[in-house]
Design a protein around this motif. Structure first.
Motif, PDB file in Angstrom:
ATOM      1  N   SER A   1      48.703 -21.813 -13.807  1.00 43.12           N
ATOM      2  CA  SER A   1      49.941 -21.656 -13.240  1.00 43.12           C
ATOM      3  C   SER A   1      50.517 -23.041 -13.545  1.00 43.12           C
ATOM      4  O   SER A   1      50.096 -24.072 -13.275  1.00 43.12           O
ATOM      5  N   LEU A   2      51.662 -22.733 -13.924  1.00 38.92           N
ATOM      6  CA  LEU A   2      52.800 -24.199 -14.292  1.00 38.92           C
ATOM      7  C   LEU A   2      52.887 -24.580 -12.815  1.00 38.92           C
ATOM      8  O   LEU A   2      53.340 -23.784 -11.907  1.00 38.92           O
ATOM      9  N   PRO A   3      52.942 -25.933 -12.626  1.00 38.35           N
ATOM     10  CA  PRO A   3      53.262 -26.696 -11.544  1.00 38.35           C
ATOM     11  C   PRO A   3      54.730 -26.078 -10.860  1.00 38.35           C
ATOM     12  O   PRO A   3      54.810 -26.147  -9.716  1.00 38.35           O
ATOM     13  N   SER A   4      55.565 -25.898 -11.651  1.00 42.01           N
ATOM     14  CA  SER A   4      56.729 -25.529 -11.258  1.00 42.01           C
ATOM     15  C   SER A   4      56.933 -24.084 -10.637  1.00 42.01           C
ATOM     16  O   SER A   4      57.715 -23.700 -10.213  1.00 42.01           O
ATOM     17  N   ALA A   5      55.765 -23.195 -11.164  1.00 40.48           N
ATOM     18  CA  ALA A   5      55.776 -22.007 -10.637  1.00 40.48           C
ATOM     19  C   ALA A   5      55.221 -21.961  -9.156  1.00 40.48           C
ATOM     20  O   ALA A   5      54.149 -20.745  -8.880  1.00 40.48           O
ATOM     21  N   SER A   6      55.390 -22.272  -8.168  1.00 44.42           N
ATOM     22  CA  SER A   6      55.047 -22.322  -6.929  1.00 44.42           C
ATOM     23  C   SER A   6      55.089 -20.845  -6.084  1.00 44.42           C
ATOM     24  O   SER A   6      54.072 -20.466  -5.464  1.00 44.42           O
ATOM     25  N   ASP A   7      56.315 -20.226  -6.382  1.00 46.10           N
ATOM     26  CA  ASP A   7      56.472 -19.077  -5.936  1.00 46.10           C
ATOM     27  C   ASP A   7      55.335 -17.852  -6.445  1.00 46.10           C
ATOM     28  O   ASP A   7      54.816 -17.154  -5.787  1.00 46.10           O
ATOM     29  N   ARG A   8      55.230 -18.043  -7.918  1.00 49.00           N
ATOM     30  CA  ARG A   8      54.165 -17.163  -8.471  1.00 49.00           C
ATOM     31  C   ARG A   8      52.721 -17.552  -7.805  1.00 49.00           C
ATOM     32  O   ARG A   8      52.120 -16.477  -7.859  1.00 49.00           O
ATOM     33  N   TRP A   9      52.584 -18.592  -7.682  1.00 45.29           N
ATOM     34  CA  TRP A   9      51.324 -19.137  -6.958  1.00 45.29           C
ATOM     35  C   TRP A   9      50.927 -18.665  -5.788  1.00 45.29           C
ATOM     36  O   TRP A   9      49.891 -18.133  -5.587  1.00 45.29           O
ATOM     37  N   ARG A  10      52.065 -18.719  -4.949  1.00 48.31           N
ATOM     38  CA  ARG A  10      51.873 -18.003  -3.618  1.00 48.31           C
ATOM     39  C   ARG A  10      51.738 -16.737  -3.608  1.00 48.31           C
ATOM     40  O   ARG A  10      50.820 -16.033  -2.973  1.00 48.31           O
ATOM     41  N   PHE A  11      52.367 -15.759  -4.412  1.00 47.68           N
ATOM     42  CA  PHE A  11      52.165 -14.455  -4.588  1.00 47.68           C
ATOM     43  C   PHE A  11      50.721 -14.142  -5.154  1.00 47.68           C
ATOM     44  O   PHE A  11      50.042 -13.275  -4.545  1.00 47.68           O
ATOM     45  N   VAL A  12      50.220 -14.806  -6.025  1.00 40.44           N
ATOM     46  CA  VAL A  12      49.086 -14.364  -6.774  1.00 40.44           C
ATOM     47  C   VAL A  12      47.714 -14.917  -5.759  1.00 40.44           C
ATOM     48  O   VAL A  12      46.817 -14.121  -5.644  1.00 40.44           O
ATOM     49  N   SER A  13      47.846 -16.103  -5.231  1.00 35.14           N
ATOM     50  CA  SER A  13      46.934 -16.599  -4.364  1.00 35.14           C
ATOM     51  C   SER A  13      46.700 -15.653  -3.128  1.00 35.14           C
ATOM     52  O   SER A  13      45.854 -15.263  -2.611  1.00 35.14           O
ATOM     53  N   GLY A  14      47.930 -15.110  -2.750  1.00 36.29           N
ATOM     54  CA  GLY A  14      48.122 -14.445  -1.500  1.00 36.29           C
ATOM     55  C   GLY A  14      47.342 -12.819  -1.633  1.00 36.29           C
ATOM     56  O   GLY A  14      46.746 -12.709  -1.011  1.00 36.29           O
TER      57      GLY A  14
END
Length: 146
Positions: free
Chosen positions: A67-80
């Motif tokens: 995940s790109l460091p700038s894609a924090s919303d995507r990471w929150r969604f995926v990790s959740g």
């Protein structure tokens, strides 16, 4: 993208994983086959297919999410979502090669092989997505593969 918009490009048989019905809950027949007869997963024989599968996954497979460091919303969604499923994952920072000089820098740092070619990767991605509708392939490559 949503599964209806594009196949999973990392898979050779992407259409297989774009069929949500294949991920449906165990049917009574399959539960009986595996020794399950009551409850959400546990049966009279004490076998819990879902718990066994999760335990096997955690013991056997390391899950990494690039995940790109700038894609924090995507990471929150995926990790959740992974947490909801009980799947442990490690985030690996991706490299945004669209920034000026980023590809060369990543090559120099050994993050991306010196022989990597965007054109070759694009061709391989098209092969990986061969079972997907052409509009889904174009959408994916345009929006996610530059």
């Amino acid at each position: 993208p949503e599964p209806s918009a594009a196949a999973l490009p990392a898979l050779q048989d992407a259409a297989l994983c774009d069929r949500p019905e294949l991920g449906a809950a165990l049917s009574r027949k399959s539960q009986e086959h595996h020794g399950n007869g009551t409850g959400a997963g546990a049966g009279a024989g004490g076998v819990d297919v879902q718990a066994d599968a999760l335990e096997w996954l955690q013991r056997s497979i390391a899950v990494y999410v690039v995940s790109l460091p700038s894609a924090s919303d995507r990471w929150r969604f995926v990790s959740g979502r992974l947490q909801e499923l009980g799947i442990r994952a490690t985030r690996v920072d991706g490299v945004d090669v669209s920034e000026a000089g980023a590809l060369q820098k990543a090559r120099e740092e050994g993050i991306i092989p010196a022989t990597w070619s965007h054109d070759d990767a694009n061709r391989q991605m098209r092969l990986n997505m061969a079972g997907s509708p052409p509009e889904a392939v174009d959408h994916y490559l345009t929006n996610h593969f530059g």
